[in-house]
Design an enzyme around this catalytic site. Sequence first.
Site, PDB file in Angstrom:
ATOM      1  N   GLU A 319      -9.087 -29.519 -44.762  1.00  0.00           N
ATOM      2  CA  GLU A 319      -9.579 -29.096 -43.531  1.00  0.00           C
ATOM      3  C   GLU A 319     -10.803 -29.796 -43.048  1.00  0.00           C
ATOM      4  OE1 GLU A 319      -6.558 -26.747 -41.878  1.00  0.00           O
ATOM      5  OE2 GLU A 319      -8.260 -25.839 -43.267  1.00  0.00           O
TER       6      GLU A 319
HETATM    7  C1  TNX Z   1      -4.960 -23.903 -43.056  1.00  0.00           C
HETATM    8  S1  TNX Z   1      -3.688 -24.834 -46.305  1.00  0.00           S
HETATM    9  C2  TNX Z   1      -6.042 -23.945 -44.231  1.00  0.00           C
HETATM   10  C3  TNX Z   1      -6.970 -22.575 -44.398  1.00  0.00           C
HETATM   11  C4  TNX Z   1      -5.939 -21.867 -43.930  1.00  0.00           C
HETATM   12  C5  TNX Z   1      -4.988 -22.013 -43.402  1.00  0.00           C
HETATM   13  C6  TNX Z   1      -4.323 -20.630 -42.887  1.00  0.00           C
HETATM   14  C7  TNX Z   1      -5.293 -25.430 -45.735  1.00  0.00           C
HETATM   15  C8  TNX Z   1      -5.398 -25.778 -47.707  1.00  0.00           C
HETATM   16  N1  TNX Z   1      -6.419 -24.538 -45.257  1.00  0.00           N
HETATM   17  O1  TNX Z   1      -7.656 -22.497 -44.061  1.00  0.00           O
HETATM   18  O2  TNX Z   1      -6.569 -20.262 -43.649  1.00  0.00           O
HETATM   19  O3  TNX Z   1      -4.290 -23.038 -42.889  1.00  0.00           O
HETATM   20  O4  TNX Z   1      -2.352 -20.730 -42.307  1.00  0.00           O
END
Ligand code: TNX
Length: 525
Positions: A319
Amino acid sequence: MNTTDNLIPRPSHVALLDGPAFTLTLTARITAAHLAVPVAEQLATVLRRGTGFGLPIVEDTRPGDITLELVEAFDGGAEAYAISVTEGGVRLTASTAAGLFNGIQTLRQLLPAAVEGADSSEHTWVIPAVEIFDTPRFAYRGLMLDVARNFFTVEEVKEQIDVMTQFKLNTLHLHLTDDQAWRIEIHDPGSARNPSGMPYANLTAVGGRGAVEVHTAMPARGREGFYTQQDFKDIQAYAASKNVLVVPEIDLPGHVNSALAAIPQLNPDGVAKAMRTTAEVGWSTLSANLPATYEFVREVLGQLAAITVGPYLHIGGDEALVTGHDEYVEMVQQFVRIGADTGKSVVGWNEFAAVELPEGSVIQYWHGDFAPVVRQAGEGGSKVIMSPAANSYLDQKYNDSSPIGLQWVEGGPFTWAEYYNWDPAQGGLEDHNILGVEGPLWTETVRNNQQAYWLLYPRLVSLAEVAWSGQEARNTGDFRRRLGALGERLAKQGVTFQEAPDVEWAAKPDWPFTTPPSQYGTIEA
Ligand code: TNX
């Protein structure tokens, strides 16, 4: 039905014998030598508490004893074990302490559930005559704990290890850093290794005080804190005694606001960012064109690798929504090399498969396109940890009225059954490409261990069986029945769980929230 039908995860082979059962009595001993002794001590701790028996650990064997034996050659690999129960005694064999440790988890479950309580009264401790041989499908069977959004003390982390290991889970991934906080001490390396003069102590002095704040959670703000390097070593030593490997994660190049707030030099304008508690994701980034970025990552990963016992170093990669694509590739390509230079195998969320990965890298699949993952798993020989959000995200709500949990994964909300009915070999990946399975617990809405347990159990039990038992053993009805029986063991351990309405629970859990179930919809926003 007897206790040999209730085992979770389901062993590879269980054969009931015709002969009379074994009864554990007051005069029983546990027989073990050399490397088997520490495992015998762990078994003794559980059984003494449950039965009130003395259970001394000795070297010779008499009828009526439980014998733990290390043997040299053993089919099924390092984690396999065999158990033979007859009227004359219990014999557990394996080729490693890890195998014996797995075996004693099965032994616990072979005894009546009362063994998990602290009352020794009025019980007969009978195990039917049985032969068990057991070996895991996958080598990596993990839980991820997000200690960044909400801090968990060393003691709490150890408690999580105690609970997860009875299901033969063997990996704890600690998500140590994120936008909201930085949880691992990084020492000042001295001027020769710190040409930019970065104040590393601020990572924990400033970043350690951060936490998430969301008003649907109780309390709204997460807890602050951090691990000293010694704390981190202590966690790993405890984990190792329970056959658990710790995988530390520093999330890069996004999810880095706490670092940008602690270290001004990481910002293009040289000004430290403010700490922020927002639960939003994808709004911070390191800068590809700042030399300080690479200096910082080398120092942090170097120090972390030096105190990490296991072979893996997780560098995040997820992300990075405000990082340009070229900048992402430029940075992550260097970060994976820096990580590999430490001698560790680099692990990253599947976005990081956009760069050429060094040999031995591991891709943690959580969502999106399988193509780059399959390509690197094929040509590059990378292995994959399967954490597809819809089958393994333990932070998601069970249903619309769950008091905690997020709800963004498509197809949700998800119960134990969705986390049970899936095959990690998917999207073009086969078992030999897959290192294992991991369930992530993100903690935007979680504030303590009991709340964590409530989201973890029973779904983490589903994942434990997916990771351990062969696909051919998948049987929802039978698993539902075994879960119901397991409820009594969890309740006796003081571990709360979601009382899934489609399961007939042998015992009810405690409700882990201060607001009663009927009122939690009205919690102050
Ligand atoms: C996505 S899954 C994220 C996290 C958040 C989560 C909440 C991922 C690799 N990154 O930063 O906490 O969603 O569900």
